[in-house]
Design a protein around this motif. Structure first.
Motif, PDB file in Angstrom:
ATOM      1  N   MET A   1      -2.474   6.057  -2.793  1.00 22.37           N
ATOM      2  CA  MET A   1      -3.118   6.232  -1.306  1.00 22.37           C
ATOM      3  C   MET A   1      -2.267   5.388  -0.364  1.00 22.37           C
ATOM      4  O   MET A   1      -1.928   4.233  -0.373  1.00 22.37           O
ATOM      5  N   PRO A   2      -1.838   6.067   0.764  1.00 22.91           N
ATOM      6  CA  PRO A   2      -0.729   5.404   1.660  1.00 22.91           C
ATOM      7  C   PRO A   2      -1.434   4.169   2.468  1.00 22.91           C
ATOM      8  O   PRO A   2      -3.079   4.376   2.738  1.00 22.91           O
ATOM      9  N   GLN A   3      -0.703   3.180   2.732  1.00 20.57           N
ATOM     10  CA  GLN A   3      -1.290   2.067   3.383  1.00 20.57           C
ATOM     11  C   GLN A   3      -1.173   2.241   4.941  1.00 20.57           C
ATOM     12  O   GLN A   3      -0.102   2.607   5.462  1.00 20.57           O
ATOM     13  N   ILE A   4      -1.997   2.098   5.838  1.00 24.71           N
ATOM     14  CA  ILE A   4      -2.284   2.400   7.234  1.00 24.71           C
ATOM     15  C   ILE A   4      -2.492   1.208   7.797  1.00 24.71           C
ATOM     16  O   ILE A   4      -3.780   0.890   7.366  1.00 24.71           O
ATOM     17  N   ILE A   5      -1.900   0.527   8.796  1.00 23.18           N
ATOM     18  CA  ILE A   5      -2.288  -0.648   9.396  1.00 23.18           C
ATOM     19  C   ILE A   5      -2.243  -0.476  11.040  1.00 23.18           C
ATOM     20  O   ILE A   5      -1.170   0.326  11.588  1.00 23.18           O
ATOM     21  N   PRO A   6      -2.979  -1.071  11.794  1.00 18.72           N
ATOM     22  CA  PRO A   6      -2.628  -0.980  13.216  1.00 18.72           C
ATOM     23  C   PRO A   6      -1.325  -1.990  13.421  1.00 18.72           C
ATOM     24  O   PRO A   6      -0.949  -3.015  12.924  1.00 18.72           O
ATOM     25  N   ILE A   7      -0.842  -1.476  14.912  1.00 21.30           N
ATOM     26  CA  ILE A   7       0.252  -2.338  15.287  1.00 21.30           C
ATOM     27  C   ILE A   7       0.092  -3.849  15.420  1.00 21.30           C
ATOM     28  O   ILE A   7       0.894  -4.423  15.222  1.00 21.30           O
ATOM     29  N   ARG A   8      -1.092  -4.074  15.784  1.00 20.86           N
ATOM     30  CA  ARG A   8      -1.238  -5.595  15.906  1.00 20.86           C
ATOM     31  C   ARG A   8      -1.285  -6.443  14.790  1.00 20.86           C
ATOM     32  O   ARG A   8      -0.916  -7.639  14.836  1.00 20.86           O
ATOM     33  N   ASP A   9      -1.445  -5.834  13.457  1.00 19.60           N
ATOM     34  CA  ASP A   9      -1.150  -6.502  12.262  1.00 19.60           C
ATOM     35  C   ASP A   9       0.318  -6.817  11.923  1.00 19.60           C
ATOM     36  O   ASP A   9       0.580  -7.570  10.875  1.00 19.60           O
ATOM     37  N   LEU A  10       1.290  -6.360  12.716  1.00 21.83           N
ATOM     38  CA  LEU A  10       2.599  -6.559  12.397  1.00 21.83           C
ATOM     39  C   LEU A  10       3.161  -8.226  12.765  1.00 21.83           C
ATOM     40  O   LEU A  10       4.044  -8.692  12.443  1.00 21.83           O
ATOM     41  N   LYS A  11       2.161  -8.879  13.268  1.00 20.98           N
ATOM     42  CA  LYS A  11       2.134 -10.449  13.518  1.00 20.98           C
ATOM     43  C   LYS A  11       2.581 -10.937  12.200  1.00 20.98           C
ATOM     44  O   LYS A  11       3.249 -12.014  12.180  1.00 20.98           O
ATOM     45  N   ASN A  12       1.722 -10.625  11.001  1.00 18.40           N
ATOM     46  CA  ASN A  12       1.617 -11.125   9.796  1.00 18.40           C
ATOM     47  C   ASN A  12       2.991 -10.605   8.911  1.00 18.40           C
ATOM     48  O   ASN A  12       2.732  -9.838   7.921  1.00 18.40           O
ATOM     49  N   THR A  13       4.115 -11.030   9.316  1.00 21.54           N
ATOM     50  CA  THR A  13       5.329 -10.521   8.754  1.00 21.54           C
ATOM     51  C   THR A  13       5.420 -10.694   7.325  1.00 21.54           C
ATOM     52  O   THR A  13       5.920  -9.786   6.425  1.00 21.54           O
ATOM     53  N   SER A  14       5.069 -11.716   6.962  1.00 19.25           N
ATOM     54  CA  SER A  14       5.027 -12.133   5.359  1.00 19.25           C
ATOM     55  C   SER A  14       4.233 -11.239   4.624  1.00 19.25           C
ATOM     56  O   SER A  14       4.636 -10.982   3.679  1.00 19.25           O
ATOM     57  N   GLU A  15       3.060 -11.322   5.096  1.00 19.53           N
ATOM     58  CA  GLU A  15       2.081 -10.173   4.437  1.00 19.53           C
ATOM     59  C   GLU A  15       2.438  -8.877   4.426  1.00 19.53           C
ATOM     60  O   GLU A  15       2.141  -8.135   3.605  1.00 19.53           O
ATOM     61  N   ILE A  16       3.027  -8.178   5.529  1.00 17.78           N
ATOM     62  CA  ILE A  16       3.537  -7.152   5.367  1.00 17.78           C
ATOM     63  C   ILE A  16       4.883  -6.839   4.378  1.00 17.78           C
ATOM     64  O   ILE A  16       4.708  -5.760   3.787  1.00 17.78           O
ATOM     65  N   SER A  17       5.506  -7.681   4.443  1.00 15.70           N
ATOM     66  CA  SER A  17       6.580  -7.730   3.399  1.00 15.70           C
ATOM     67  C   SER A  17       6.093  -7.575   2.202  1.00 15.70           C
ATOM     68  O   SER A  17       6.539  -6.771   1.269  1.00 15.70           O
ATOM     69  N   ALA A  18       5.031  -8.651   1.781  1.00 13.63           N
ATOM     70  CA  ALA A  18       4.538  -8.695   0.369  1.00 13.63           C
ATOM     71  C   ALA A  18       3.842  -7.196   0.117  1.00 13.63           C
ATOM     72  O   ALA A  18       3.966  -6.733  -1.062  1.00 13.63           O
ATOM     73  N   MET A  19       3.144  -6.503   0.955  1.00 13.80           N
ATOM     74  CA  MET A  19       2.602  -5.352   0.808  1.00 13.80           C
ATOM     75  C   MET A  19       3.918  -4.171   0.508  1.00 13.80           C
ATOM     76  O   MET A  19       3.489  -3.516  -0.540  1.00 13.80           O
ATOM     77  N   CYS A  20       4.555  -4.215   1.172  1.00 10.04           N
ATOM     78  CA  CYS A  20       5.849  -3.472   1.008  1.00 10.04           C
ATOM     79  C   CYS A  20       6.396  -3.575  -0.510  1.00 10.04           C
ATOM     80  O   CYS A  20       6.597  -2.361  -0.927  1.00 10.04           O
ATOM     81  N   HIS A  21       6.566  -4.665  -0.867  1.00  9.62           N
ATOM     82  CA  HIS A  21       7.097  -4.765  -1.951  1.00  9.62           C
ATOM     83  C   HIS A  21       6.103  -4.538  -3.189  1.00  9.62           C
ATOM     84  O   HIS A  21       6.623  -4.069  -4.345  1.00  9.62           O
ATOM     85  N   MET A  22       4.922  -4.988  -3.057  1.00 15.32           N
ATOM     86  CA  MET A  22       3.985  -4.719  -3.946  1.00 15.32           C
ATOM     87  C   MET A  22       3.526  -3.325  -4.321  1.00 15.32           C
ATOM     88  O   MET A  22       3.646  -2.971  -5.352  1.00 15.32           O
ATOM     89  N   LYS A  23       3.402  -2.476  -3.389  1.00 17.31           N
ATOM     90  CA  LYS A  23       3.093  -1.035  -3.406  1.00 17.31           C
ATOM     91  C   LYS A  23       4.387  -0.166  -3.455  1.00 17.31           C
ATOM     92  O   LYS A  23       4.062   0.797  -3.880  1.00 17.31           O
ATOM     93  N   ASN A  24       5.499  -0.508  -3.270  1.00 16.32           N
ATOM     94  CA  ASN A  24       6.792   0.399  -3.517  1.00 16.32           C
ATOM     95  C   ASN A  24       6.525   1.843  -2.759  1.00 16.32           C
ATOM     96  O   ASN A  24       6.957   2.660  -3.259  1.00 16.32           O
TER      97      ASN A  24
END
Length: 86
Positions: A1-24
């Motif tokens: 299932m695709p991950q969808i987040i609001p733009i305001r959550d881009l503040k958490n760059t480390s978390e976004i990076s981890a999500m990108c690498h975990m989900k592939n």
């Protein structure tokens, strides 16, 4: 299932990076409730480019076959051997 987040959550760059690498897979970013951007890991991006390139080459090969642009394999290998003096 695709991950969808609001733009305001881009503040958490480390978390976004981890999500990108975990989900592939790409993460879709929304702005005011509408799709705005896509973020993905380099590995996922490179894999996507590779798959797109392979699909393009397969389509070209299928088109060549349908046009009758084919050669006998033995003949083609013989020509390559002559060309490269193998």
């Amino acid at each position: 299932m695709p991950q969808i987040i609001p733009i305001r959550d881009l503040k958490n760059t480390s978390e976004i990076s981890a999500m990108c690498h975990m989900k592939n897979e790409p993460i879709f970013i929304t702005k005011n409730g509408y799709g705005d951007m896509v973020v993905m890991s380099m590995e996922t991006y490179e894999k996507s480019l590779f798959i797109t390139d392979v699909e393009k080459k397969l389509a070209q090969a299928e088109e060549a076959i349908s046009k009758g642009e084919i050669r006998d394999a033995k003949e083609a290998l013989s020509d390559l051997r002559k060309q490269y003096e193998v």
